[in-house]
Write a protein that holds these residues in place. Structure first.
Motif, PDB file in Angstrom:
ATOM      1  N   VAL A   1      36.460 100.759  17.356  1.00 59.22           N
ATOM      2  CA  VAL A   1      35.751  99.536  16.979  1.00 59.22           C
ATOM      3  C   VAL A   1      36.532  98.339  17.522  1.00 59.22           C
ATOM      4  O   VAL A   1      37.743  98.239  17.326  1.00 59.22           O
ATOM      5  CB  VAL A   1      35.617  99.439  15.439  1.00 59.22           C
ATOM      6  N   PHE A   2      35.812  97.440  18.203  1.00 61.46           N
ATOM      7  CA  PHE A   2      36.414  96.256  18.798  1.00 61.46           C
ATOM      8  C   PHE A   2      35.687  95.033  18.252  1.00 61.46           C
ATOM      9  O   PHE A   2      34.476  94.888  18.446  1.00 61.46           O
ATOM     10  CB  PHE A   2      36.271  96.301  20.331  1.00 61.46           C
ATOM     11  N   PHE A   3      36.419  94.170  17.542  1.00 62.88           N
ATOM     12  CA  PHE A   3      35.851  92.942  16.996  1.00 62.88           C
ATOM     13  C   PHE A   3      36.020  91.844  18.039  1.00 62.88           C
ATOM     14  O   PHE A   3      37.126  91.631  18.548  1.00 62.88           O
ATOM     15  CB  PHE A   3      36.560  92.553  15.694  1.00 62.88           C
ATOM     16  N   LEU A   4      34.923  91.135  18.350  1.00 59.27           N
ATOM     17  CA  LEU A   4      34.914  90.132  19.413  1.00 59.27           C
ATOM     18  C   LEU A   4      34.543  88.751  18.881  1.00 59.27           C
ATOM     19  O   LEU A   4      33.777  88.635  17.927  1.00 59.27           O
ATOM     20  CB  LEU A   4      33.881  90.528  20.477  1.00 59.27           C
ATOM     21  N   ASP A   5      35.056  87.711  19.547  1.00 61.04           N
ATOM     22  CA  ASP A   5      34.664  86.342  19.190  1.00 61.04           C
ATOM     23  C   ASP A   5      33.452  85.923  20.021  1.00 61.04           C
ATOM     24  O   ASP A   5      32.854  86.743  20.729  1.00 61.04           O
ATOM     25  CB  ASP A   5      35.846  85.379  19.346  1.00 61.04           C
ATOM     26  N   ASP A   6      33.102  84.638  19.976  1.00 60.96           N
ATOM     27  CA  ASP A   6      31.930  84.130  20.705  1.00 60.96           C
ATOM     28  C   ASP A   6      32.045  84.283  22.216  1.00 60.96           C
ATOM     29  O   ASP A   6      31.044  84.299  22.922  1.00 60.96           O
ATOM     30  CB  ASP A   6      31.701  82.649  20.393  1.00 60.96           C
TER      31      ASP A   6
ATOM     32  N   HIS B   1      30.148  99.592   8.757  1.00 53.54           N
ATOM     33  CA  HIS B   1      30.399 100.733   7.889  1.00 53.54           C
ATOM     34  C   HIS B   1      30.168 101.987   8.720  1.00 53.54           C
ATOM     35  O   HIS B   1      29.453 101.948   9.737  1.00 53.54           O
ATOM     36  CB  HIS B   1      29.470 100.723   6.668  1.00 53.54           C
ATOM     37  N   THR B   2      30.766 103.077   8.324  1.00 47.04           N
ATOM     38  CA  THR B   2      30.562 104.345   9.025  1.00 47.04           C
ATOM     39  C   THR B   2      29.958 105.384   8.083  1.00 47.04           C
ATOM     40  O   THR B   2      30.159 106.581   8.256  1.00 47.04           O
ATOM     41  CB  THR B   2      31.868 104.863   9.653  1.00 47.04           C
ATOM     42  N   ILE B   3      29.203 104.895   7.117  1.00 49.28           N
ATOM     43  CA  ILE B   3      28.504 105.791   6.192  1.00 49.28           C
ATOM     44  C   ILE B   3      27.432 106.539   6.984  1.00 49.28           C
ATOM     45  O   ILE B   3      26.663 105.927   7.723  1.00 49.28           O
ATOM     46  CB  ILE B   3      27.884 104.992   5.036  1.00 49.28           C
TER      47      ILE B   3
ATOM     48  N   PRO C   1      34.456 108.627   9.491  1.00 50.32           N
ATOM     49  CA  PRO C   1      33.225 108.434   8.713  1.00 50.32           C
ATOM     50  C   PRO C   1      33.541 108.000   7.280  1.00 50.32           C
ATOM     51  O   PRO C   1      34.599 108.321   6.755  1.00 50.32           O
ATOM     52  CB  PRO C   1      32.570 109.819   8.742  1.00 50.32           C
ATOM     53  N   TRP C   2      32.618 107.245   6.697  1.00 48.60           N
ATOM     54  CA  TRP C   2      32.704 106.739   5.330  1.00 48.60           C
ATOM     55  C   TRP C   2      33.796 105.683   5.177  1.00 48.60           C
ATOM     56  O   TRP C   2      34.467 105.611   4.168  1.00 48.60           O
ATOM     57  CB  TRP C   2      32.856 107.877   4.317  1.00 48.60           C
ATOM     58  N   SER C   3      33.941 104.853   6.210  1.00 53.14           N
ATOM     59  CA  SER C   3      34.912 103.755   6.187  1.00 53.14           C
ATOM     60  C   SER C   3      34.184 102.413   6.269  1.00 53.14           C
ATOM     61  O   SER C   3      33.029 102.343   6.670  1.00 53.14           O
ATOM     62  CB  SER C   3      35.865 103.858   7.381  1.00 53.14           C
ATOM     63  N   LEU C   4      34.902 101.360   5.922  1.00 53.82           N
ATOM     64  CA  LEU C   4      34.422  99.982   6.067  1.00 53.82           C
ATOM     65  C   LEU C   4      35.463  99.211   6.865  1.00 53.82           C
ATOM     66  O   LEU C   4      36.658  99.373   6.634  1.00 53.82           O
ATOM     67  CB  LEU C   4      34.223  99.314   4.715  1.00 53.82           C
ATOM     68  N   CYS C   5      35.027  98.355   7.787  1.00 58.26           N
ATOM     69  CA  CYS C   5      35.923  97.519   8.580  1.00 58.26           C
ATOM     70  C   CYS C   5      35.331  96.120   8.659  1.00 58.26           C
ATOM     71  O   CYS C   5      34.119  95.966   8.814  1.00 58.26           O
ATOM     72  CB  CYS C   5      36.060  98.053  10.003  1.00 58.26           C
ATOM     73  N   ARG C   6      36.211  95.114   8.613  1.00 56.51           N
ATOM     74  CA  ARG C   6      35.733  93.739   8.660  1.00 56.51           C
ATOM     75  C   ARG C   6      36.766  92.842   9.323  1.00 56.51           C
ATOM     76  O   ARG C   6      37.964  93.032   9.159  1.00 56.51           O
ATOM     77  CB  ARG C   6      35.454  93.239   7.250  1.00 56.51           C
TER      78      ARG C   6
END
Length: 125
Positions: free
Chosen positions: A70-75, A60-62, A88-93
């Motif tokens: 933002v970079f989502f990574l695996d194992d 979240h960027t609250i 700001p005030w965002s959500l990422c998943r």
């Protein structure tokens, strides 16, 4: 609050598959409180530095004062998804992610990390 929240942490640098440094310094946020706080309330002039949230698959960027890349990574630290200029005030998943790299927007050049790239972390000492 600023980088002092990571005063007991070791700085790292991000390397690409060729061994080139593409970003530094980077700090691991590996406790609940450090992952929750992340870069919240950090004033922009104290940057550029980033964090790796592990384990993590959502952010979240609250309370943020600037945009993030933002970079989502695996194992294996392979990039699953990239979100540039998250406000700001965002959500990422990303449900498949095991960790998330956050840094101020624009600090990692567009051509340095792509979906499918594998990145490496090296101790800065």
């Amino acid at each position: 609050m600023d980088i002092r929240r990571f005063r007991n942490k070791r700085p790292y640098k991000i390397l690409n598959s060729r061994g080139d440094v593409i970003f530094s310094p980077l700090y691991f946020a590996d406790s609940f409180s450090s992952r929750f706080m992340g870069l919240m309330f950090v004033p922009l002039p104290n940057l550029p530095w980033g964090i790796i949230l592990k384990p993590c698959n959502a952010i979240h960027t609250i309370g943020m004062r600037f945009n993030l890349d933002v970079f989502f990574l695996d194992d294996n630290n392979q990039v699953l998804e990239i979100r540039r200029d998250v406000t700001p005030w965002s959500l990422c998943r990303n449900k498949k992610a095991r960790s998330v790299l956050e840094c101020p927007a624009g600090n990692i050049p567009l051509n340095e990390i792509n979906i499918g790239s594998q990145i490496f972390f090296e101790d800065s000492f």
